[in-house]
Scaffold this active site. Sequence first.
Site, PDB file in Angstrom:
ATOM      1  N   GLY A  73     -11.108  -2.819   3.620  1.00  0.00           N
ATOM      2  CA  GLY A  73     -11.471  -1.464   4.552  1.00  0.00           C
ATOM      3  C   GLY A  73     -10.803  -1.758   5.885  1.00  0.00           C
TER       4      GLY A  73
ATOM      5  N   ARG B 107      -5.246   0.385   8.760  1.00  0.00           N
ATOM      6  CA  ARG B 107      -3.907   0.095   8.618  1.00  0.00           C
ATOM      7  C   ARG B 107      -3.023   0.445   9.849  1.00  0.00           C
ATOM      8  NH1 ARG B 107      -3.604   2.665   2.516  1.00  0.00           N
ATOM      9  NH2 ARG B 107      -4.380   1.141   1.681  1.00  0.00           N
TER      10      ARG B 107
ATOM     11  N   GLN C 243       2.064  -5.911  -3.093  1.00  0.00           N
ATOM     12  CA  GLN C 243       2.354  -6.192  -1.934  1.00  0.00           C
ATOM     13  C   GLN C 243       3.795  -5.376  -1.576  1.00  0.00           C
ATOM     14  OE1 GLN C 243       1.240  -9.636  -3.252  1.00  0.00           O
ATOM     15  NE2 GLN C 243      -0.751  -8.394  -2.967  1.00  0.00           N
TER      16      GLN C 243
ATOM     17  N   ASP D 282       0.773  -1.127  -0.204  1.00  0.00           N
ATOM     18  CA  ASP D 282       0.171  -0.040  -0.184  1.00  0.00           C
ATOM     19  C   ASP D 282       1.056   1.256   0.105  1.00  0.00           C
ATOM     20  OD1 ASP D 282      -2.133  -1.590   0.011  1.00  0.00           O
ATOM     21  OD2 ASP D 282      -2.208  -1.562   2.211  1.00  0.00           O
TER      22      ASP D 282
ATOM     23  N   ASP E  79       2.525  14.757   1.496  1.00  0.00           N
ATOM     24  CA  ASP E  79       1.658  15.770   2.018  1.00  0.00           C
ATOM     25  C   ASP E  79       1.152  15.443   3.530  1.00  0.00           C
ATOM     26  OD1 ASP E  79       0.660  13.701   0.369  1.00  0.00           O
ATOM     27  OD2 ASP E  79      -1.252  14.384   1.038  1.00  0.00           O
TER      28      ASP E  79
ATOM     29  N   LYS F 173       2.835  10.362  -0.086  1.00  0.00           N
ATOM     30  CA  LYS F 173       2.197  10.666   0.824  1.00  0.00           C
ATOM     31  C   LYS F 173       3.088  11.681   1.864  1.00  0.00           C
ATOM     32  CE  LYS F 173      -1.663   8.177   1.523  1.00  0.00           C
ATOM     33  NZ  LYS F 173      -2.561   7.341   2.249  1.00  0.00           N
TER      34      LYS F 173
ATOM     35  N   LYS G 194       1.870   2.335  -5.078  1.00  0.00           N
ATOM     36  CA  LYS G 194       2.311   1.556  -6.340  1.00  0.00           C
ATOM     37  C   LYS G 194       1.583   1.893  -7.535  1.00  0.00           C
ATOM     38  CE  LYS G 194       2.395  -2.646  -4.315  1.00  0.00           C
ATOM     39  NZ  LYS G 194       2.160  -2.061  -2.979  1.00  0.00           N
ATOM     40  N   GLY G 195       0.305   1.638  -7.210  1.00  0.00           N
ATOM     41  CA  GLY G 195      -0.830   1.999  -8.431  1.00  0.00           C
ATOM     42  C   GLY G 195      -0.628   3.290  -8.860  1.00  0.00           C
ATOM     43  N   LYS G 196      -0.709   4.434  -7.954  1.00  0.00           N
ATOM     44  CA  LYS G 196      -0.423   5.533  -8.474  1.00  0.00           C
ATOM     45  C   LYS G 196       0.891   5.904  -9.114  1.00  0.00           C
ATOM     46  CE  LYS G 196       0.720  10.105  -7.331  1.00  0.00           C
ATOM     47  NZ  LYS G 196       0.564  11.467  -6.651  1.00  0.00           N
TER      48      LYS G 196
ATOM     49  N   ASN H 217      -5.452 -10.192  -3.811  1.00  0.00           N
ATOM     50  CA  ASN H 217      -5.145  -9.370  -2.207  1.00  0.00           C
ATOM     51  C   ASN H 217      -4.718  -7.931  -2.524  1.00  0.00           C
ATOM     52  OD1 ASN H 217      -2.937 -10.418  -3.662  1.00  0.00           O
ATOM     53  ND2 ASN H 217      -1.614 -11.214  -1.790  1.00  0.00           N
ATOM     54  N   ALA H 218      -4.342  -7.529  -3.547  1.00  0.00           N
ATOM     55  CA  ALA H 218      -3.565  -6.334  -3.646  1.00  0.00           C
ATOM     56  C   ALA H 218      -4.957  -5.221  -4.008  1.00  0.00           C
ATOM     57  CB  ALA H 218      -2.895  -6.391  -5.314  1.00  0.00           C
ATOM     58  N   GLY H 219      -4.641  -3.990  -3.690  1.00  0.00           N
ATOM     59  CA  GLY H 219      -5.685  -3.066  -4.055  1.00  0.00           C
ATOM     60  C   GLY H 219      -4.830  -1.649  -4.727  1.00  0.00           C
ATOM     61  N   HIS H 220      -4.710  -1.512  -5.788  1.00  0.00           N
ATOM     62  CA  HIS H 220      -3.884  -0.387  -6.083  1.00  0.00           C
ATOM     63  C   HIS H 220      -5.063   0.728  -6.619  1.00  0.00           C
ATOM     64  CE1 HIS H 220      -0.300  -3.372  -7.202  1.00  0.00           C
ATOM     65  NE2 HIS H 220      -0.669  -3.491  -5.927  1.00  0.00           N
TER      66      HIS H 220
HETATM   67  P1  GDP Z   1      -0.877   0.414  -3.579  1.00  0.00           P
HETATM   68  O1  GDP Z   1      -1.490  -0.730  -2.915  1.00  0.00           O
HETATM   69  O2  GDP Z   1       0.641   0.591  -3.397  1.00  0.00           O
HETATM   70  O3  GDP Z   1      -1.248   0.698  -4.710  1.00  0.00           O
HETATM   71  O4  GDP Z   1      -1.190   1.566  -2.747  1.00  0.00           O
HETATM   72  P2  GDP Z   1      -2.688   1.905  -2.219  1.00  0.00           P
HETATM   73  O5  GDP Z   1      -3.661   2.215  -3.444  1.00  0.00           O
HETATM   74  O6  GDP Z   1      -3.324   0.529  -1.434  1.00  0.00           O
HETATM   75  O7  GDP Z   1      -2.885   2.980  -0.987  1.00  0.00           O
HETATM   76  C1  GDP Z   1      -2.259   4.039  -1.222  1.00  0.00           C
HETATM   77  C2  GDP Z   1      -3.308   5.208  -1.022  1.00  0.00           C
HETATM   78  O8  GDP Z   1      -2.666   6.573  -0.682  1.00  0.00           O
HETATM   79  C3  GDP Z   1      -4.587   5.466  -1.949  1.00  0.00           C
HETATM   80  O9  GDP Z   1      -5.667   5.767  -1.234  1.00  0.00           O
HETATM   81  C4  GDP Z   1      -3.878   6.450  -2.827  1.00  0.00           C
HETATM   82  O10 GDP Z   1      -4.930   7.075  -3.455  1.00  0.00           O
HETATM   83  C5  GDP Z   1      -3.090   7.307  -1.735  1.00  0.00           C
HETATM   84  N1  GDP Z   1      -1.912   7.941  -2.308  1.00  0.00           N
HETATM   85  C6  GDP Z   1      -0.882   7.660  -3.052  1.00  0.00           C
HETATM   86  N2  GDP Z   1       0.042   8.590  -3.122  1.00  0.00           N
HETATM   87  C7  GDP Z   1      -0.418   9.604  -2.171  1.00  0.00           C
HETATM   88  C8  GDP Z   1       0.102  10.743  -1.771  1.00  0.00           C
HETATM   89  O11 GDP Z   1       1.350  11.384  -2.303  1.00  0.00           O
HETATM   90  N3  GDP Z   1      -0.649  11.909  -0.801  1.00  0.00           N
HETATM   91  C9  GDP Z   1      -1.785  11.326  -0.520  1.00  0.00           C
HETATM   92  N4  GDP Z   1      -2.451  12.031   0.249  1.00  0.00           N
HETATM   93  N5  GDP Z   1      -2.447   9.981  -0.814  1.00  0.00           N
HETATM   94  C10 GDP Z   1      -1.608   9.199  -1.876  1.00  0.00           C
HETATM   95  P1  IMO Z   2      -1.051  -4.173  -2.219  1.00  0.00           P
HETATM   96  O1  IMO Z   2      -0.375  -4.595  -3.711  1.00  0.00           O
HETATM   97  C1  IMO Z   2      -0.756  -4.542   2.078  1.00  0.00           C
HETATM   98  C2  IMO Z   2      -0.862  -8.691   3.516  1.00  0.00           C
HETATM   99  C3  IMO Z   2      -1.912  -9.134   4.295  1.00  0.00           C
HETATM  100  C4  IMO Z   2      -1.442  -9.995   5.194  1.00  0.00           C
HETATM  101  C5  IMO Z   2      -0.599 -10.867   4.357  1.00  0.00           C
HETATM  102  C6  IMO Z   2      -0.834 -11.871   3.804  1.00  0.00           C
HETATM  103  O2  IMO Z   2      -2.257  -3.201  -2.414  1.00  0.00           O
HETATM  104  O3  IMO Z   2       0.103  -3.264  -1.703  1.00  0.00           O
HETATM  105  P2  IMO Z   2      -2.350 -12.767   1.836  1.00  0.00           P
HETATM  106  O4  IMO Z   2      -3.891 -12.536   1.553  1.00  0.00           O
HETATM  107  O5  IMO Z   2      -1.408 -12.223   0.763  1.00  0.00           O
HETATM  108  O6  IMO Z   2      -2.038 -13.816   1.952  1.00  0.00           O
HETATM  109  O7  IMO Z   2      -2.241 -11.929   3.029  1.00  0.00           O
HETATM  110  O8  IMO Z   2      -0.171  -9.705   3.499  1.00  0.00           O
HETATM  111  N1  IMO Z   2      -1.356  -8.078   2.195  1.00  0.00           N
HETATM  112  C7  IMO Z   2      -1.142  -6.889   2.021  1.00  0.00           C
HETATM  113  N2  IMO Z   2      -0.962  -5.622   2.473  1.00  0.00           N
HETATM  114  N3  IMO Z   2      -1.019  -4.386   0.765  1.00  0.00           N
HETATM  115  C8  IMO Z   2      -1.180  -5.587   0.149  1.00  0.00           C
HETATM  116  O9  IMO Z   2      -1.407  -5.351  -1.455  1.00  0.00           O
HETATM  117  C9  IMO Z   2      -1.264  -6.777   0.657  1.00  0.00           C
HETATM  118  N4  IMO Z   2      -1.633  -8.266   0.128  1.00  0.00           N
HETATM  119  C10 IMO Z   2      -1.645  -8.781   1.060  1.00  0.00           C
HETATM  120  O10 IMO Z   2      -2.851  -8.026   4.999  1.00  0.00           O
HETATM  121  O11 IMO Z   2      -1.007  -9.298   6.516  1.00  0.00           O
HETATM  122 MG    MG Z   3      -2.906  -1.553  -1.981  1.00  0.00          MG
END
Ligand code: GDP
Ligand code: IMO
Ligand code: MG
Length: 429
Positions: free
Chosen positions: A301, A304, A223, A12, A332, A330, A15-17, A37-40
């Site tokens: 949801g 973290r 991850q 988290d 900011d 992040k 990476k997606g951004k 398991n990922a959410g980008h």
């Molecule tokens: P990922 O799994 O690595 O792609 O990251 P996630 O999307 O799960 O979590 C990153 C969160 O931070 C998302 O809600 C993004 O929209 C948000 N985000 C990313 N970069 C920034 C930043 O520079 N500032 C703020 N405020 N939010 C950011």
């Molecule tokens: P992105 O790509 C943050 C964590 C889970 C748990 C462990 C194992 O959005 O960064 P799993 O379901 O993979 O067997 O869970 O890994 N986890 C993540 N934490 N970001 C993720 O993906 C994750 N994918 C799995 O919370 O601790």
């Molecule tokens: Mg994520």
Amino acid sequence: MNIVVLGAQWGDEGKGKIIDFLAEGAGVVVRYQGGNNAGHTVVIDGKKFALRMVPSGILHKGKKCIIGNGLVIDPKSLLEELAYLRKNGIKVGKNLLVSENTHVIFPYHNLLDTLSESKSKKGKIGTTSRGIGPAYMDKIGRTGIRMADLLNKRVLKEKLEKNLEFKNYILTRYYKVKPFNKSKLLREYTAYGQKLKHFISNTFPFIHEQVSLKKNILFEGAQGTMLDVDFGTYPYVTSSNATSGGACTGTGVGPSAINRVIGVTKAYTTRVGEGPFPSELTGPGGDLLRKKGNEYGVNTGRPRRCGWFDAVVGRYSAMVNGLTGLAVTKLDILSGIKELKICVAYRIDGKVVKDFPADMDRLARAVPVYKVMKGWTEDLTQIRHYSKLPQNTKIYLREIEKLTGVKISILSTGPDRSQTFILGKIWTR
Ligand code: GDP
Ligand code: IMO
Ligand code: MG
């Protein structure tokens, strides 16, 4: 130029951004491991997109996106993701390929994931319950079912039979739950195969061709380094290689094809799920970061866990990934916090340790050694150039560079695509 973009912490990181931002200059974006398991998250002009398996390059027109062999795919969830994208005006067709070697998640994987978590009173991992671990177990155990198998009813039937014989035994005898019906699964998964068949292909020659043609390729990790099955805080990890090596084994390119490795890191640290997190702030400090940073999982949801930037993790990540640059996100969120801390080392049993320990028992006793930094009050969300950053922000960033030994190449000051700027070279030598 071929660039790996991966998580340098516990996932988290944004990476997606960063992938979306860099995809502008790329021809191809390939995801190399993990699953749903990922959410980008990607935000474009205030509109938010959440991606699970589809590469974050899909939001740009004319980019080829590939789901690599290193992933585990839940076909139902993938079809939902494609429908979600189309509903939101994103074209998905010839721009998406799914490797026929990619392994498939079945409902018994999800159930086994959930049951194993609920059974373990101590040592629960806090997984996303998406069946990731059990699906990778089958892959490594050589009983897995791959995307290509969904297109061959005879083979799928044989493989399902073999899998269900064992899975149903465990489910009914050990977990005392109902078994799965083979015919029903066969029907359901054959139908998924038919719905996905236009995407499923041998992706290796295509990627190889793109490498030969010197097209810019982005490799998208899921991850993060500390969740990597080899290098992370085992067993509190995911079941794949989120580190840079995974970009090769998860897509079919050799290491010689990789030019740069960018580690995405938050300006602080977060983690979801169980496991050690030395610089965690459990009190009001953690609550403040969670609130300011809106630190809740994209898909699950879940709140973290939050803490200070950990330079021990940063250095370790630089080492095991061969990082050539950092993308700090992040930044900011730290505005307005009077005093910032960076974890520079751990104190374990009275000794100062600068290398990340593998022994989780020792790590559990690690007390962070902090360097205190002055904060800044200025809002950074409109800043688009390094020179415009407050002096204390620059000092904080320079400290991160110094402690990790890696230069910052990208800075992010907000969730939107536009709130991103480059410091170093990306697509040029
Ligand atoms: P990922 O799994 O690595 O792609 O990251 P996630 O999307 O799960 O979590 C990153 C969160 O931070 C998302 O809600 C993004 O929209 C948000 N985000 C990313 N970069 C920034 C930043 O520079 N500032 C703020 N405020 N939010 C950011
Ligand atoms: P992105 O790509 C943050 C964590 C889970 C748990 C462990 C194992 O959005 O960064 P799993 O379901 O993979 O067997 O869970 O890994 N986890 C993540 N934490 N970001 C993720 O993906 C994750 N994918 C799995 O919370 O601790
Ligand atoms: Mg994520």
